[in-house]
Design an enzyme around this catalytic site. Structure first.
Site, PDB file in Angstrom:
ATOM      1  N   LEU A 102       4.225  30.420  21.910  1.00 37.90           N
ATOM      2  CA  LEU A 102       5.502  31.076  21.625  1.00 37.90           C
ATOM      3  C   LEU A 102       5.322  32.585  21.717  1.00 37.90           C
ATOM      4  O   LEU A 102       4.414  33.136  21.092  1.00 37.90           O
ATOM      5  CB  LEU A 102       6.000  30.702  20.222  1.00 37.90           C
ATOM      6  CG  LEU A 102       6.214  29.206  19.971  1.00 37.90           C
ATOM      7  CD1 LEU A 102       6.221  28.920  18.476  1.00 37.90           C
ATOM      8  CD2 LEU A 102       7.521  28.759  20.608  1.00 37.90           C
ATOM      9  N   CYS A 158       8.909  28.742  31.661  1.00 34.16           N
ATOM     10  CA  CYS A 158       9.613  29.916  31.115  1.00 34.16           C
ATOM     11  C   CYS A 158      10.925  30.124  31.858  1.00 34.16           C
ATOM     12  O   CYS A 158      10.932  30.259  33.090  1.00 34.16           O
ATOM     13  CB  CYS A 158       8.745  31.157  31.221  1.00 34.16           C
ATOM     14  SG  CYS A 158       9.525  32.618  30.493  1.00 34.16           S
TER      15      CYS A 158
END
Length: 646
Positions: free
Chosen positions: A289, A375
């Protein structure tokens, strides 16, 4: 409690721009559009593109580093000689520095925490024990330094805001630093790992770092037809390795006759079939993260039961340019028993050399390298990285094969989404190739497309379809099974285990669920839902602060960097709704309840979405925030007013 749909928090903040330092870091992604505010009379009407650019996270956030008013030379602070002498830009006057230094911070113990205001028992002036009969009034003998407690010495020396814990008076009556030899002997189990050497950074800056495996691989790619498949590339590499082994055996025989054992065989690259296999069945996995997935947060999750951790996404180009911020992402705490590094890039010429350098610098201290194919943010996607690789399987294959070759026995894993556009899922075609053709060690599938972001629930039925496609290919080709992890919306032990049983995944990668309630890993391990009390939650916040100080430092800059990341964590943590207030169990990650009053005042405070309250919570453990310090949350809906929130 009745549920209502409130303002939906943009969860892309968890995957958005990274910011590794107090000033934003080299990966901060700037806003592409100017601010919407115009003059003093209101707002301009925004175009569709401007609205899209401003949606969700605050972009271009800046966090200035807060330093001491009078800065002491770090060499002098640690009792060392400064070679710059009077030309040093920092003061060498220890007495003047200590006179101007703010009072030591007192870190509260668990016994000081209550669920009634002020929540952390305040200390009266008489509770502070002065140092050297009041000669150093800023020092407090009763304070505790987290760094000193762990390793028996403090790397910040006299600059530490908990100095009273490791200071003494020497024979001449002067202030001196002390060390705890017993703790120093045990420090190996607490000291962080994976520090890149200055020599390596120097070689990278001058572009002289040796990369023999990469150079040979890229030369092979150039000599091949552009349309050659990744599978053919892998087969050629294996054939070349076999031929090299035969040549080496012949050389040894010629040199030694029958006495072969006396000569070491020259190094031979590892075959793909010889890669170390990952045995991750039944293990819990904390997702990589950005920003919030730093080492202190990972350490907290490990203490609560997380088995596998992965560093924040790092850009291959930044690693190759010797960015210190990027190289800090590979830092690992010894408690992380299975740890990986995640890379993002768009071509073999950057991803393969980065993998080779990681393998050389940290052999034995990195368990896997993960390739980010999921992503969704625009500035990553537009470069051909992240989820853009889902639409270029040929290029992805060349990247993965080269990285596998460059990393030796270290496995390569892949994190991906179901596809790029809604209605065009492609993962079921790509995933069977990842194991059989590209020799990936583990696959993680987030059950959403890039276009979906977090606007719809994860598609676990499709995840099941992808698992079946991989297992069928493995069975047809008689291949050993590789671990497959699913991901998306996991917020309870029930979510975790029901999805494991229904889809056939080996485990679930937990992201937002861990940000909102890090104790989800305890729930998963113990197969229960934990009605955690407000006091227990505040104790975990204190634990995070302690880990942050150990990592970022205990000087003024380190304390406020810890404060910044603690507030980042609280920007997710406040969304937790206590089990005791729910009408149905378990809670769901996308539930948006109206404002509620907790079972005690602390529970109500912890549910506040006002970022100024997060700063107040940080002050319980890190002392008062400086006047010039402010926190701007990623989620715009939490920015209550524009004034300083310190």
């Amino acid at each position: 409690m009745n549920y209502a749909t409130g303002s939906v928090v943009d969860d892309d903040a968890a995957e958005g721009a990274t910011a590794h330092t107090g000033t934003g870091g080299n990966n901060s992604l700037p806003s592409e559009e100017p601010d919407a505010r115009s003059g003093e009379g209101g707002r301009k009407k925004l175009t569709k593109e401007q609205k899209k650019a401003q949606r969700g996270a605050n972009k271009g956030r800046k966090f200035g580093k807060i330093r001491d008013d009078l800065e002491l030379c770090w060499r002098v602070a640690n009792g060392k000689f400064c070679e710059f002498g009077s030309e040093c830009r920092f003061t060498h006057d220890v007495e003047a520095y200590l006179a101007a230094k703010p009072k030591d911070i007192r870190f509260p113990s668990a016994s000081n925490i209550t669920d009634t205001p002020p929540f952390v028992q305040e200390l009266s002036n008489t509770d502070y024990e002065s140092f050297a009969n009041g000669k150093y009034p800023s020092l407090d003998l009763k304070t505790i330094c987290p760094g000193f407690e762990e390793i028996g010495e403090c790397r910040l020396g006299l600059k530490c805001r908990y100095l009273g814990a490791h200071a003494g008076i020497d024979e001449d009556g002067a202030l001196a630093l002390v060390a705890d030899e017993e703790k120093q002997m045990k420090a190996g189990s607490a000291a962080e790992l994976n520090y890149v050497s200055q020599e390596a950074l120097k070689l990278l800056r001058s572009r002289k770092y040796p990369r023999p495996v990469t150079d040979a691989y890229l030369k092979e790619l150039e000599s091949m037809d552009q349309d050659v498949s990744a599978k053919e590339i892998r087969e050629k590499i294996d054939n070349d390795i076999s031929q090299q082994e035969l040549d080496n055996d012949a050389i040894i025989l010629q040199r030694t006759g029958d006495n072969i054992s006396q000569v070491d065989s020259p190094d031979v690259p590892m075959r793909f079939s010889e890669k170390k296999r990952l045995r991750w069945e039944g293990k819990s996995y904390l997702a990589p993260l950005t920003t919030v997935g730093n080492l202190p947060f990972r350490r907290l999750c490990v203490s609560l039961g997380a088995d596998i951790t992965c560093g924040e996404m790092g850009l291959a180009t930044s690693f190759l340019s010797a960015s210190k911020e990027e190289w800090s992402l590979v830092r690992r705490h010894p408690s992380e028993t299975t740890f990986g590094v995640q890379l993002a890039g768009n071509k073999p010429s950057t991803m393969v050399p980065t993998a080779e350098i990681l393998g050389k610098e940290f052999a034995g201290s990195i368990d896997f390298v993960d390739v980010n194919c999921g992503c969704p943010i625009d500035l990553v996607f537009r470069t051909g990285s992240g989820s853009a690789l889902l639409d270029t399987p040929g290029k992805l294959g060349k990247i993965l094969i080269g990285m596998n070759k460059a990393l030796g026995e270290i496995p390569v894993t892949v994190k991906l989404r179901t596809g790029v556009k809604d209605g065009r899922n492609t993962a079921h075609k790509l995933m069977p190739r990842l194991g059989s053709e590209f020799n990936v060690g583990c696959i993680t599938l987030h059950g959403r497309t890039r276009q979906q972001r977090y606007t719809k629930l994860a598609d676990w039925n499709y995840i099941k379809q992808c698992v079946e496609a991989v297992r069928t290919r493995e069975k047809d080709e008689d291949l050993p099974p590789i671990p497959i992890f699913g991901g998306g919306d996991c917020f309870s032990a029930q979510d975790y285990w029901s999805n494991v049983e229904e889809t056939g995944v080996d485990g679930i990668m937990v992201g937002r669920g861990a940000l909102i309630k890090p104790w989800i890993f305890t729930e998963i391990k113990e197969r229960r839902e934990w009605d955690i009390s407000s006091r227990e939650r505040l104790e975990l916040i204190g634990k995070y602060a302690e880990y942050g100080l150990s990592h970022f430092g205990t000087d003024t800059a380190g304390v406020n960097t810890t404060r910044r990341y603690l507030c980042e964590a609280l920007s997710f943590h406040y969304r937790y709704v206590p089990i005791g207030l729910l009408e149905r169990l378990p809670g769901r990650i996308n539930d948006r309840p109206p404002a509620f009053k907790g079972r005690d005042e602390l529970e109500t405070l912890l549910a506040s979405g006002d970022s100024r309250d997060w700063v107040k919570i940080s002050e319980m453990f890190l002392g008062p925030a400086p006047e010039l310090w402010s926190f701007t949350p990623k989620h715009k809906s939490n920015a209550h007013g524009e004034e300083s929130q310190g």
